[in-house]
Scaffold this active site. Structure first.
Site, PDB file in Angstrom:
ATOM      1  N   ASP A 167     -98.293 -13.838 -15.594  1.00 47.59           N
ATOM      2  CA  ASP A 167     -98.122 -14.331 -14.227  1.00 47.59           C
ATOM      3  C   ASP A 167     -97.044 -15.420 -14.271  1.00 47.59           C
ATOM      4  O   ASP A 167     -97.240 -16.485 -14.840  1.00 47.59           O
ATOM      5  CB  ASP A 167     -99.464 -14.881 -13.724  1.00 47.59           C
ATOM      6  CG  ASP A 167     -99.395 -15.331 -12.265  1.00 47.59           C
ATOM      7  OD1 ASP A 167     -98.297 -15.649 -11.791  1.00 47.59           O
ATOM      8  OD2 ASP A 167    -100.457 -15.375 -11.618  1.00 47.59           O
ATOM      9  N   HIS A 202    -105.181 -18.811 -13.407  1.00 49.17           N
ATOM     10  CA  HIS A 202    -105.402 -18.918 -11.964  1.00 49.17           C
ATOM     11  C   HIS A 202    -106.589 -18.057 -11.505  1.00 49.17           C
ATOM     12  O   HIS A 202    -106.840 -16.986 -12.047  1.00 49.17           O
ATOM     13  CB  HIS A 202    -104.115 -18.432 -11.278  1.00 49.17           C
ATOM     14  CG  HIS A 202    -104.015 -18.710  -9.818  1.00 49.17           C
ATOM     15  ND1 HIS A 202    -104.294 -17.763  -8.862  1.00 49.17           N
ATOM     16  CD2 HIS A 202    -103.635 -19.825  -9.151  1.00 49.17           C
ATOM     17  CE1 HIS A 202    -104.089 -18.277  -7.660  1.00 49.17           C
ATOM     18  NE2 HIS A 202    -103.685 -19.529  -7.805  1.00 49.17           N
ATOM     19  N   LYS A 252     -93.501 -19.326  -3.511  1.00 50.19           N
ATOM     20  CA  LYS A 252     -93.217 -20.632  -4.120  1.00 50.19           C
ATOM     21  C   LYS A 252     -91.707 -20.878  -4.093  1.00 50.19           C
ATOM     22  O   LYS A 252     -91.170 -21.127  -3.025  1.00 50.19           O
ATOM     23  CB  LYS A 252     -93.865 -20.687  -5.497  1.00 50.19           C
ATOM     24  CG  LYS A 252     -95.390 -20.715  -5.297  1.00 50.19           C
ATOM     25  CD  LYS A 252     -96.232 -20.720  -6.527  1.00 50.19           C
ATOM     26  CE  LYS A 252     -97.689 -20.909  -6.098  1.00 50.19           C
ATOM     27  NZ  LYS A 252     -98.632 -20.112  -6.863  1.00 50.19           N
ATOM     28  N   ASN A 281     -94.951 -26.096  -3.045  1.00 49.08           N
ATOM     29  CA  ASN A 281     -94.395 -25.269  -4.123  1.00 49.08           C
ATOM     30  C   ASN A 281     -92.992 -24.767  -3.775  1.00 49.08           C
ATOM     31  O   ASN A 281     -92.502 -23.822  -4.390  1.00 49.08           O
ATOM     32  CB  ASN A 281     -95.301 -24.061  -4.374  1.00 49.08           C
ATOM     33  CG  ASN A 281     -96.717 -24.479  -4.717  1.00 49.08           C
ATOM     34  OD1 ASN A 281     -96.925 -25.398  -5.489  1.00 49.08           O
ATOM     35  ND2 ASN A 281     -97.697 -23.809  -4.127  1.00 49.08           N
ATOM     36  N   GLU A 284    -100.486 -17.054 -17.972  1.00 51.39           N
ATOM     37  CA  GLU A 284     -99.416 -17.513 -17.088  1.00 51.39           C
ATOM     38  C   GLU A 284     -98.264 -18.015 -17.935  1.00 51.39           C
ATOM     39  O   GLU A 284     -98.475 -18.401 -19.085  1.00 51.39           O
ATOM     40  CB  GLU A 284     -99.929 -18.661 -16.202  1.00 51.39           C
ATOM     41  CG  GLU A 284    -100.998 -18.201 -15.248  1.00 51.39           C
ATOM     42  CD  GLU A 284    -101.633 -19.339 -14.447  1.00 51.39           C
ATOM     43  OE1 GLU A 284    -101.004 -20.398 -14.285  1.00 51.39           O
ATOM     44  OE2 GLU A 284    -102.771 -19.149 -13.996  1.00 51.39           O
ATOM     45  N   SER A 289    -100.433 -23.772 -13.544  1.00 52.15           N
ATOM     46  CA  SER A 289    -100.291 -24.412 -12.231  1.00 52.15           C
ATOM     47  C   SER A 289    -100.872 -25.817 -12.164  1.00 52.15           C
ATOM     48  O   SER A 289    -100.429 -26.615 -11.347  1.00 52.15           O
ATOM     49  CB  SER A 289    -100.904 -23.533 -11.144  1.00 52.15           C
ATOM     50  OG  SER A 289    -102.152 -23.032 -11.533  1.00 52.15           O
ATOM     51  N   HIS A 308     -94.995 -19.711 -11.165  1.00 52.97           N
ATOM     52  CA  HIS A 308     -94.335 -21.022 -11.050  1.00 52.97           C
ATOM     53  C   HIS A 308     -92.985 -21.070 -11.736  1.00 52.97           C
ATOM     54  O   HIS A 308     -92.301 -22.081 -11.688  1.00 52.97           O
ATOM     55  CB  HIS A 308     -95.243 -22.118 -11.620  1.00 52.97           C
ATOM     56  CG  HIS A 308     -96.475 -22.306 -10.819  1.00 52.97           C
ATOM     57  ND1 HIS A 308     -96.480 -22.977  -9.614  1.00 52.97           N
ATOM     58  CD2 HIS A 308     -97.733 -21.853 -10.995  1.00 52.97           C
ATOM     59  CE1 HIS A 308     -97.700 -22.953  -9.103  1.00 52.97           C
ATOM     60  NE2 HIS A 308     -98.475 -22.275  -9.923  1.00 52.97           N
TER      61      HIS A 308
END
Ligand SMILES: *Cc1c(COP(=O)(O)O)cnc(C)c1O
Length: 389
Positions: free
Chosen positions: A210, A136, A241, A50, A181, A185, A213
């Site tokens: 969230d 997640h 990440k 990541n 998110e 992910s 990423h």
């Protein structure tokens, strides 16, 4: 009376996993640079990390971690409310708030810990949570431990979300939260942040995003998909990440930050992040806004990879980011391809149930701006030459 050995469940659980061919174990790797590792007796091109901007090996960031270690020591020696808040912790929080265009920021020790502890601090047994079906594990963990009732709406299905919100309002729920998110992910697709803000406003729900990423990679100045949006109540970013180091942060209003300092156990009862980590995050934060060329290159890599995989007849699901799944469906084929790529010097994770739904096993390619066009071409050619037998 004959007693069952007290740890019999351990052997039994492991045996079941092994029988399902889902027993996992740790494999040692050694990093060479941001995209290459040695392991399994060879050098491998890594498509599993990541480290989206290659910052984990950046000399300025390494130097900053070393500098703060020399100046402040290896540990923060106590929790934040005791004596573990150094000037560098507060300064970094101010810089994080400024960089993300949000009112305030608070450091937490990891993204998992943030989600596991923020949600119970914000929700109670009378609350209702509406969360995307694909969120997640750490978010589910936090929601469950809050004791709140929760409904998982169909992935990115805002009609489903809205009808659940309508129903909740009719039932007179006292506190509601939407939890999702910004970039997912396992699928690499994105949420519609504008529409979520609108729904949260309309129905009076707390909006919790969230951004793990996206921070570093997407949004204004690379500061995530909720940057500059005060309407989003809680945004969680991780520094493990794209930031290339460790730790996490939440951005929110000043009063919410004050509330968390007083009521969030996972902030209160844990040792503050060590100086080396603060130095690394701070150095990454200084660099990230200037990395537009790297972000463009990263976007171009995924914009090349997706159509190439599709032309080979593979699904890349709804990916729109630097996370590109190659969905094979069958677990066996997924493991075959992953093993075969490894033999050709490419590391790509096979993702299988229970991490993803049955029948959607996949390889998950995580791209980095440190991958070159040649690296990507090698990946594509290698996949193209795979014969599944
Ligand atoms: C990786 C990840 C986390 C966990 O963050 P860490 O800092 O690695 O603990 C949380 N949420 C999402 C969506 C993630 O992908």
């Amino acid at each position: 009376m004959e007693q069952t050995p007290k740890l019999a469940f351990v052997e039994q659980a492991l045996a079941e996993r092994a029988q399902q061919q889902q027993l996992r174990s740790l494999q040692p790797l050694h990093p060479i640079d941001a995209v290459r590792v040695t392991g399994y007796g060879q050098t491998l091109l890594n498509f599993t990390s990541n480290d989206y901007l290659g910052l984990s090996k950046h000399p300025q960031i390494i130097a900053a971690a070393q500098r703060y270690t020399a100046q402040y020591g290896t540990g923060a020696t106590a929790s934040r409310l005791v004596s573990g808040t150094y000037d560098i912790h507060l300064h970094l929080e101010e810089q994080l708030a400024a960089a993300t265009g949000r009112e305030a920021a608070l450091l937490l020790n990891s993204g998992f810990q943030a989600n596991a502890t923020l949600l119970p601090a914000l929700l109670d047994r009378q609350s209702l949570v509406l969360c995307d079906r694909l969120v997640h594990n750490s978010l589910i963990h936090g929601i469950r431990s809050s004791g709140a009732r929760f409904i998982r709406y169909a992935h990115n299905d805002l009609n489903h979300l809205e009808s659940a919100l309508q129903q909740a309002v009719q039932q007179g729920v006292h506190r509601m939260a939407i939890v999702t998110e910004t970039v997912f992910s396992m699928d690499g697709d994105c949420s519609d942040v504008e529409a979520l803000i609108q729904l949260a406003n309309q129905y009076g729900a707390i909006l919790y995003l969230d951004d793990a990423h996206a921070v570093g990679v997407l949004g204004q100045r690379g500061m995530g998909l909720a940057a500059d949006r005060p309407e989003v109540d809680i945004v969680v970013g991780t520094c493990g990440k794209a930031f290339g180091s460790f730790g996490a942060f939440v951005t929110c209003s000043r009063s919410l930050r004050q509330y968390l300092i007083n009521f969030c156990p996972g902030f209160i009862y844990t040792t503050a992040l060590p100086p080396a980590v603060i130095g690394a995050i701070e150095a990454a934060l200084l660099l990230i806004p200037s990395l537009d060329a790297e972000r463009l290159h990263l976007a171009q890599l995924s914009q090349t990879l997706r159509p190439e995989l599709q032309a080979l007849g593979y699904s890349t699901a709804a990916s729109r980011s630097h996370i590109v799944p190659l969905v094979l469906g069958s677990e066996t084929r997924t493991l075959h391809l992953s093993d075969w790529l490894k033999q050709q010097g490419i590391l790509a994770t096979a993702i299988r149930p229970p991490t993803v739904a049955a029948g959607t096993s996949r390889l998950r390619f995580a791209l980095s701006s440190s991958h070159t066009v040649e690296h990507l071409q090698y990946l594509i050619q290698t996949i193209a030459s795979w014969t599944d037998c």
